[in-house]
Enzyme design. Structure first.
Site, PDB file in Angstrom:
ATOM      1  N   HIS A  24       0.829  -1.199   0.000  1.00 12.80           N
ATOM      2  CA  HIS A  24       0.000   0.000   0.000  1.00 12.80           C
ATOM      3  C   HIS A  24       0.869   1.258   0.000  1.00 12.80           C
ATOM      4  CE1 HIS A  24      -2.699   2.928   2.266  1.00 12.80           C
ATOM      5  NE2 HIS A  24      -3.412   2.624   1.213  1.00 12.80           N
ATOM      6  N   HIS A  66      -0.876  10.317  -3.267  1.00 15.15           N
ATOM      7  CA  HIS A  66      -2.150   9.857  -2.707  1.00 15.15           C
ATOM      8  C   HIS A  66      -3.240  10.918  -2.745  1.00 15.15           C
ATOM      9  CE1 HIS A  66      -5.159   9.102   0.454  1.00 15.15           C
ATOM     10  NE2 HIS A  66      -5.074   7.876   0.017  1.00 15.15           N
TER      11      HIS A  66
END
Ligand code: CA
Length: 322
Positions: A24, A66
C-alpha cells in the site's frame, strides 16, 4: 483421475488459495509513501503488487501521489508559497511535473499543525525523497522485475476523477494509454486498476474500453462523487458489480467487526464471483479489537477468506502467509 491431472488440479487449487500481498503506497510503514525508495523496498520484500495512487499535474503528467493536495507529504508550502489556493491548500494540478519534481517528499503530516500522522514511522523532514511520475515508477518496477527475476505487479488507483473533470482534466483518458504502453492491457497482465467512483469505473470498462483487471473500491456509505457504497455492498449491488469488475476493495472495517469476528461481505462477494482485496492492514494501527498482525491475518485470510490485502507492512504479512 490420472496422477498428472490430480497434480494440476491440486496446484490450481493452491494457486487460487494463495492470497496476494499488495504494498500500500509501497512499503509505506517504513519509508515515506509513494517514494521510489518505498517501492524498491516493497519489491525487495517480495510484495506481489505495488500500489500507485495517480493524480495529474498542471501539464497533464500522471504523478504518483495519494492526495490531490501536495501539502501533506511535501515541502510545497515553503517552495511555492504563491500557489496556495483560497482554501489554503496546495494542489498538484497547479504545479507542472517539473515543479513537483523539485519538491522534497516526506512522511505524511497534518498540513495545519505540521505534526507527523504516524509517529513511529520514518521521521518527517529527514532525507531527500521525491514525488515520482507514473511512467518513471512503471519503468522502475519493470527494471526491478528484470534484475530481480521476479514479476511484481502494479495496482494503480485513479484518484478523484470527478474532481479532475471539474478542473477540466480527464484523468482516466490520460492514464489508460500509459498503462497499455507499459504492457498492462489485458486480464492476464499483472495489473489491477482501482477507483472509488462507480460512474468512472463503468466508464473505464465501457467507453474507455479497459480490458484489464478492474477493482471497485468501497468506502463507508457514500463517496464524494455520490457513489452509493451501502447499496453496492448489498447482494444486489455485488451482483451488479460482478458484471463490471473483477473484484472489490472494501475497507477492513467492513470485514472485521469490532469484536474481532468477521462479516459475511467476502462470502457474499465470492458467491457472485468477485475477488476481494481489502484495505489497509497497518502494524502500527491495527483494526479495533485485534491484538497483532498474526491475528489480523488469520481473520482476514483464514476466517474471511480474502483474495489479497493492502498493507503498509508487506514483509510482515508475507512472513505470516508463507
Ligand atoms: Ca490507494
Amino acid at each position: 483421475m490420472r496422477p498428472a491431472a490430480l497434480v494440476a488440479l491440486l496446484s490450481a487449487a493452491l494457486n487460487a488459495a494463495q492470497p496476494v500481498v499488495i504494498a500500500h503506497r509501497g512499503a509505506s510503514g517504513y519509508l515515506p509513501e509513494h517514494t521510489r525508495e518505498a517501492k524498491v523496498m516493497a519489491h525487495a520484500m517480495g510484495a506481489d503488487f505495488i500500489e500507485q495512487d495517480v493524480v495529474l499535474s498542471k501539464d497533464d503528467v500522471p504523478m504518483v501521489l495519494h492526495d490531490v493536495h501536495l501539502d501533506t507529504t511535501t515541502d510545497v508550502a515553503e517552495k511555492f508559497p504563491d500557489r496556495r489556493r483560497a482554501d489554503g491548500r496546495f494542489y498538484a494540478i497547479d504545479l507542472t511535473a517539473a515543479e513537483i519534481g523539485t519538491l522534497v517528499a516526506t512522511e505524511r503530516f497534518d498540513h495545519r499543525t505540521g505534526k507527523q500522522v504516524m509517529p513511529l514511522r520514518h521521521p518527517k523532514g529527514r532525507g531527500v525523497f521525491r514525488v515520482p511520475t507514473l511512467e518513471s515508477e512503471l519503468e522502475l518496477i519493470a527494471e526491478l522485475n528484470r534484475t530481480a527475476g521476479r514479476r511484481a505487479g502494479i495496482y494503480p488507483e485513479l484518484k478523484a476523477p470527478a474532481w479532475h473533470r471539474k478542473e477540466g482534466k480527464d484523468l482516466a483518458a490520460i492514464v489508460l494509454p500509459i498503462l497499455r504502453k507499459h504492457g498492462y492491457a489485458t486480464k492476464s497482465d499483472p495489473c489491477y486498476l482501482q477507483c472509488f467512483e462507480y460512474a468512472e469505473v463503468k466508464r473505464v470498462r465501457g467507453e474507455l474500453g479497459w480490458k484489464g483487471n478492474l477493482i471497485m473500491l468501497l468506502g463507508g456509505s457514500k463517496g464524494v462523487d455520490g457513489t452509493d457504497f451501502t447499496r453496492l455492498k448489498t447482494d444486489d449491488g455485488l451482483k451488479e458489480l460482478s458484471g463490471v469488475v473483477e473484484g472489490i476493495g472494501p475497507s477492513l472495517v467492513d470485514i472485521i467487526s469490532k469484536d474481532a469476528s468477521v462479516t459475511d461481505l467476502i462470502t457474499r462477494a465470492h458467491a457472485v464471483g468477485l475477488l476481494v482485496h481489502p484495505y489497509t492492514l497497518r502494524a502500527d494501527a491495527l483494526p479495533k479489537g485485534v491484538k497483532d498482525m498474526r491475528q489480523a491475518a488469520e481473520l482476514i485470510f483464514r476466517n474471511a477468506r480474502a483474495d489479497g490485502l493492502f498493507t503498509d507492512h508487506p514483509d510482515q504479512v508475507i512472513k505470516i502467509l508463507r
